[in-house]
Scaffold this active site. Structure first.
Site, short mmCIF file in Angstrom:
data_model
loop_
_atom_site.label_atom_id
_atom_site.label_comp_id
_atom_site.label_asym_id
_atom_site.label_seq_id
_atom_site.Cartn_x
_atom_site.Cartn_y
_atom_site.Cartn_z
CG ASP A 86 26.50 1.21 74.42
OD1 ASP A 86 27.17 0.21 74.73
OD2 ASP A 86 26.99 2.35 74.34
CD GLU A 93 28.99 -1.38 71.37
OE1 GLU A 93 28.40 -0.84 70.41
OE2 GLU A 93 29.93 -0.85 71.97
CG ASP A 101 26.44 5.79 76.39
OD1 ASP A 101 27.43 5.19 75.94
OD2 ASP A 101 26.47 6.49 77.42
#
Lengths: 165, 165
Positions: B7, B67, B139
């Site tokens: 991420d 992501e 995260d």
């Protein structure tokens, strides 16, 4: 003193190497790193990183300066530019050299005397300051302009230190 | 099969490593790479790159998924995110692993069943699918969610190939 100037972009990153001895500048090399628009983004970033790492190794610059990237009105373009800039800054910083950044307006002002100069005026001034340099293209010319700006800036800082001492 | 989920972010990049054996998933490791907001941008990118390169070496993932980063309404934030994303994709791609990308909505749909799921629902599902995993933060949870999404995607692709053969 060897100075590397960079004009970051995902499709095309311009680079230019100059030498500065006192107030004298000379051209060493310049070029453009292009990445294939049809390739995967991660592969394009690897191409860019490897080419810049190679330039850093070949020319061993004492200083690196990049044209500051501006957030574009198109968010997708800004994202692309950010990715390229991240990789360009990384390649320079991994060699342990600090990276100076200059806004396009400041580069224009340093070379032509006004922040609102046309692109062509900057290119003409680069050609005049570095006679005999075969310039690879508009992005390479911009990269050389950033290197020249950095050289002026370093020269000025040096002169100030001398006058203060 | 070892899968690394990411991420990306400049201030904090989450990462999570899972193993997939058939339909079974298990947790291997997760964490968050933080960079010092007071440090120079180029130094922060080096910190991020070195940490991710180290994670790649330590866990030798067979697949990496990140992501997908969205252009923010704030152009300066988009630029920052782009820089971090460029460095994250580069670190993965330099190890020769293809990087899959998933939009946040798709990750939510894969884990919770709806693209409009709350962040808390995703985290709860990650904890349920990977029992016993001590999750480093939000995260890291997102990174594990991306890794799980990629595992499902690869499993589905495998099942389709098998049903066609």
């Amino acid at each position: 003193m060897i100075i590397l100037g960079l004009d970051p972009g995902l499709a095309c990153t311009g680079w230019g190497v100059i030498a500065r001895a006192g107030n004298r500048l000379s051209h060493i090399a310049n070029g453009q790193v292009r990445t294939d628009a049809k390739a995967a983004l991660s592969d394009r970033l690897v191409t860019l990183f490897d080419a810049l790492t190679d330039i850093m190794l070949r020319h061993q610059p004492d200083a690196v300066a990049a044209e500051e990237v501006f957030a574009n009105t198109n968010p997708q373009s800004t994202l692309k530019l950010g990715q390229a800039r991240g990789v360009v800054l990384l390649a320079a910083a991994r060699s342990g050299v600090t990276v100076g950044e200059y806004a396009p307006r400041l580069v224009k002002k340093a070379l032509v005397g006004t922040g609102s100069a046309e692109k062509g005026q900057v290119e003409a001034m680069v050609a005049r300051l570095l006679p005999g340099a075969a310039i690879a293209g508009a992005d390479a010319a911009d990269a050389l302009a950033v290197a020249i700006t950095h050289a002026h800036h370093l020269g000025l800082a040096h002169a100030i230190r001398r006058s203060v001492a």
